[in-house]
Design a protein around this motif. Structure first.
Motif, PDB file in Angstrom:
ATOM      1  N   LEU B  27       0.996  -1.327  -0.353  1.00  0.00           N
ATOM      2  CA  LEU B  27       0.195   0.541  -0.126  1.00  0.00           C
ATOM      3  C   LEU B  27       1.200   1.609  -0.090  1.00  0.00           C
ATOM      4  N   ASN B  28       2.071   1.336   0.507  1.00  0.00           N
ATOM      5  CA  ASN B  28       2.870   2.316   0.364  1.00  0.00           C
ATOM      6  C   ASN B  28       2.963   3.306   1.731  1.00  0.00           C
ATOM      7  N   HIS B  29       2.229   2.518   2.669  1.00  0.00           N
ATOM      8  CA  HIS B  29       1.265   3.816   3.427  1.00  0.00           C
ATOM      9  C   HIS B  29       3.159   3.323   4.728  1.00  0.00           C
ATOM     10  N   PHE B  64       9.037  -7.937  23.508  1.00  0.00           N
ATOM     11  CA  PHE B  64       9.187  -7.404  22.627  1.00  0.00           C
ATOM     12  C   PHE B  64       9.628  -6.795  21.577  1.00  0.00           C
ATOM     13  N   GLN B  65       9.997  -6.884  20.780  1.00  0.00           N
ATOM     14  CA  GLN B  65      10.680  -6.104  19.571  1.00  0.00           C
ATOM     15  C   GLN B  65      10.303  -5.895  18.202  1.00  0.00           C
ATOM     16  N   SER B  66      10.624  -4.997  17.264  1.00  0.00           N
ATOM     17  CA  SER B  66      10.079  -5.103  16.109  1.00  0.00           C
ATOM     18  C   SER B  66      11.488  -4.002  15.450  1.00  0.00           C
ATOM     19  N   ARG B  67      11.480  -4.726  14.186  1.00  0.00           N
ATOM     20  CA  ARG B  67      11.846  -4.064  12.839  1.00  0.00           C
ATOM     21  C   ARG B  67      11.411  -3.497  12.455  1.00  0.00           C
ATOM     22  N   ARG B  68      11.948  -2.082  11.232  1.00  0.00           N
ATOM     23  CA  ARG B  68      11.430  -2.006  10.069  1.00  0.00           C
ATOM     24  C   ARG B  68      12.518  -1.552   8.989  1.00  0.00           C
ATOM     25  N   PRO B  69      12.915  -2.239   8.362  1.00  0.00           N
ATOM     26  CA  PRO B  69      14.219  -2.164   7.171  1.00  0.00           C
ATOM     27  C   PRO B  69      13.899  -1.448   5.706  1.00  0.00           C
ATOM     28  N   ASN B  70      12.195  -1.227   6.030  1.00  0.00           N
ATOM     29  CA  ASN B  70      12.493  -0.649   4.603  1.00  0.00           C
ATOM     30  C   ASN B  70      10.820  -0.231   4.439  1.00  0.00           C
ATOM     31  N   THR B  71      10.053   0.939   3.629  1.00  0.00           N
ATOM     32  CA  THR B  71       8.920   1.222   3.831  1.00  0.00           C
ATOM     33  C   THR B  71       7.945  -0.398   3.971  1.00  0.00           C
ATOM     34  N   SER B  72       8.478  -1.709   3.414  1.00  0.00           N
ATOM     35  CA  SER B  72       7.231  -2.788   3.248  1.00  0.00           C
ATOM     36  C   SER B  72       7.828  -3.209   4.075  1.00  0.00           C
ATOM     37  N   PHE B  73       8.274  -3.509   5.005  1.00  0.00           N
ATOM     38  CA  PHE B  73       8.291  -4.504   5.698  1.00  0.00           C
ATOM     39  C   PHE B  73       8.058  -3.883   7.175  1.00  0.00           C
ATOM     40  N   CYS B  74       7.967  -5.028   7.817  1.00  0.00           N
ATOM     41  CA  CYS B  74       8.254  -4.596   9.157  1.00  0.00           C
ATOM     42  C   CYS B  74       7.737  -6.683   9.868  1.00  0.00           C
ATOM     43  N   ASP B  85       2.152 -15.312  25.585  1.00  0.00           N
ATOM     44  CA  ASP B  85       2.576 -14.739  24.280  1.00  0.00           C
ATOM     45  C   ASP B  85       1.850 -15.439  22.785  1.00  0.00           C
ATOM     46  N   ALA B  86       0.933 -16.728  23.969  1.00  0.00           N
ATOM     47  CA  ALA B  86       0.265 -17.210  21.790  1.00  0.00           C
ATOM     48  C   ALA B  86      -1.228 -16.239  22.170  1.00  0.00           C
ATOM     49  N   ALA B  87      -1.185 -16.017  21.148  1.00  0.00           N
ATOM     50  CA  ALA B  87      -2.295 -14.341  20.538  1.00  0.00           C
ATOM     51  C   ALA B  87      -2.504 -14.751  19.403  1.00  0.00           C
ATOM     52  N   MET B  88      -3.027 -14.229  18.702  1.00  0.00           N
ATOM     53  CA  MET B  88      -2.996 -13.745  17.238  1.00  0.00           C
ATOM     54  C   MET B  88      -2.253 -12.357  17.432  1.00  0.00           C
ATOM     55  N   TYR B  89      -0.897 -11.918  15.998  1.00  0.00           N
ATOM     56  CA  TYR B  89      -0.928 -10.842  16.230  1.00  0.00           C
ATOM     57  C   TYR B  89      -0.889 -10.532  14.986  1.00  0.00           C
ATOM     58  N   LEU B  90      -1.358  -9.637  14.892  1.00  0.00           N
ATOM     59  CA  LEU B  90      -1.944  -8.297  13.333  1.00  0.00           C
ATOM     60  C   LEU B  90      -1.367  -7.159  13.555  1.00  0.00           C
ATOM     61  N   CYS B  91      -0.588  -7.502  12.145  1.00  0.00           N
ATOM     62  CA  CYS B  91       0.162  -6.046  11.743  1.00  0.00           C
ATOM     63  C   CYS B  91      -0.857  -4.789  10.465  1.00  0.00           C
ATOM     64  N   ALA B  92      -0.901  -3.939  10.863  1.00  0.00           N
ATOM     65  CA  ALA B  92      -1.195  -3.223  10.277  1.00  0.00           C
ATOM     66  C   ALA B  92      -1.169  -1.813   9.292  1.00  0.00           C
ATOM     67  N   THR B  93      -1.444  -1.190   8.716  1.00  0.00           N
ATOM     68  CA  THR B  93      -1.319  -0.189   8.445  1.00  0.00           C
ATOM     69  C   THR B  93      -1.847   1.127   8.234  1.00  0.00           C
ATOM     70  N   SER B  94      -1.288   2.109   8.041  1.00  0.00           N
ATOM     71  CA  SER B  94      -1.946   3.091   7.481  1.00  0.00           C
ATOM     72  C   SER B  94      -0.829   4.085   6.756  1.00  0.00           C
ATOM     73  N   ARG B  95      -2.387   5.217   6.031  1.00  0.00           N
ATOM     74  CA  ARG B  95      -1.348   6.595   5.310  1.00  0.00           C
ATOM     75  C   ARG B  95      -0.398   7.209   6.097  1.00  0.00           C
ATOM     76  N   GLU B  96      -1.719   7.725   7.171  1.00  0.00           N
ATOM     77  CA  GLU B  96      -0.873   8.887   8.880  1.00  0.00           C
ATOM     78  C   GLU B  96      -1.475   8.397   9.930  1.00  0.00           C
TER      79      GLU B  96
END
Lengths: 111, 112
Positions: B27-29, B64-74, B85-96
């Motif tokens: 989405l290029n968010h 819990f840690q996170s990395r975002r090497p570029n716009t497209s991946f996290c 920690d057993a759960a559903m993990y959801l990723c989401a994006t937004s423009r702003e």
């Protein structure tokens, strides 16, 4: 954190019935969104309401944003089994903050 | 179609064994979020990236840690998964930060 209270928490109805789900807060939101989530899937955006008093319709679903932008409702007419899912409201409040989710309303529509 | 993709859809790990979940978007968010969702509960925000700026929620455990090497991946890294920690993990994006969020299908994590 701006809290959103959803009611009812659970709702089980028969196909063809109407229902209303409520989302309330003491805080003002610049916009409010409704999502539906099916088991094992991510939430899917249904609608965004922005203006106080706004009403939006999506087929059998009617969404309303309160005049003071503190509350919203979702009305489903003639519910169908395909409407089954978790309905989440989420509000955008202060600038720079992410969505505040309500706890959701779990809807079951039986044939 | 522009979308948010999460891999894998199901992940099983052992207690204490590091695990990485991935998210990509077409989405290029500029904003990407990670949520944790337990059964019959609303998604709980763990952290988000606004472009390259990392924003951690105050109550997100250090595990819990996170990395975002570029716009497209996290990526979401769980350093030492516990049973809780057993759960559903959801990723989401937004423009702003304040716009609608678009969610991926989630990764269901099981911890043995």
């Amino acid at each position: 954190t701006q809290l959103l209270e959803q009611s009812p928490q659970f709702l089980s109805i028969q196909e063809g019935e109407n229902l209303t789900v409520y989302c309330n807060s003491s805080s003002v939101f610049s916009s409010l969104q409704w999502y539906r989530q099916e088991p094992g899937e991510g939430p899917v955006l249904l609608v965004t309401v922005v203006t106080g008093g706004e009403v939006k319709k999506l087929k059998r679903l009617t969404f309303q944003f309160g005049d003071a932008r503190k509350d919203s409702s979702l009305h489903i007419t003639a519910a169908q089994p395909g409407d089954t899912g978790l309905y989440l409201c989420a509000g955008v409040g202060s600038p720079g903050y992410a969505l505040n989710f309500g706890k959701g309303t779990s809807l079951l529509v039986t044939p | 179609d522009a979308m948010v993709i999460q891999n894998p859809r199901y992940q099983v790990t052992q207690f204490g064994k590091p695990v990485t979940l991935s998210c990509s978007q077409t989405l290029n968010h500029n904003v990407m979020y990670w949520y944790q969702q337990k059964s019959s509960q609303a998604p709980k925000l763990l952290f988000h990236y606004y472009d390259k700026d990392f924003n951690n929620e105050a109550d997100t455990p250090d595990n819990f840690q996170s990395r975002r090497p570029n716009t497209s991946f996290c990526f979401l890294d769980i350093r030492s998964p516990g049973l809780g920690d057993a759960a559903m993990y959801l990723c989401a994006t937004s423009r702003e930060n304040r716009n609608e969020q678009f969610f991926g299908p989630g990764t269901r994590l099981t911890v043995l």
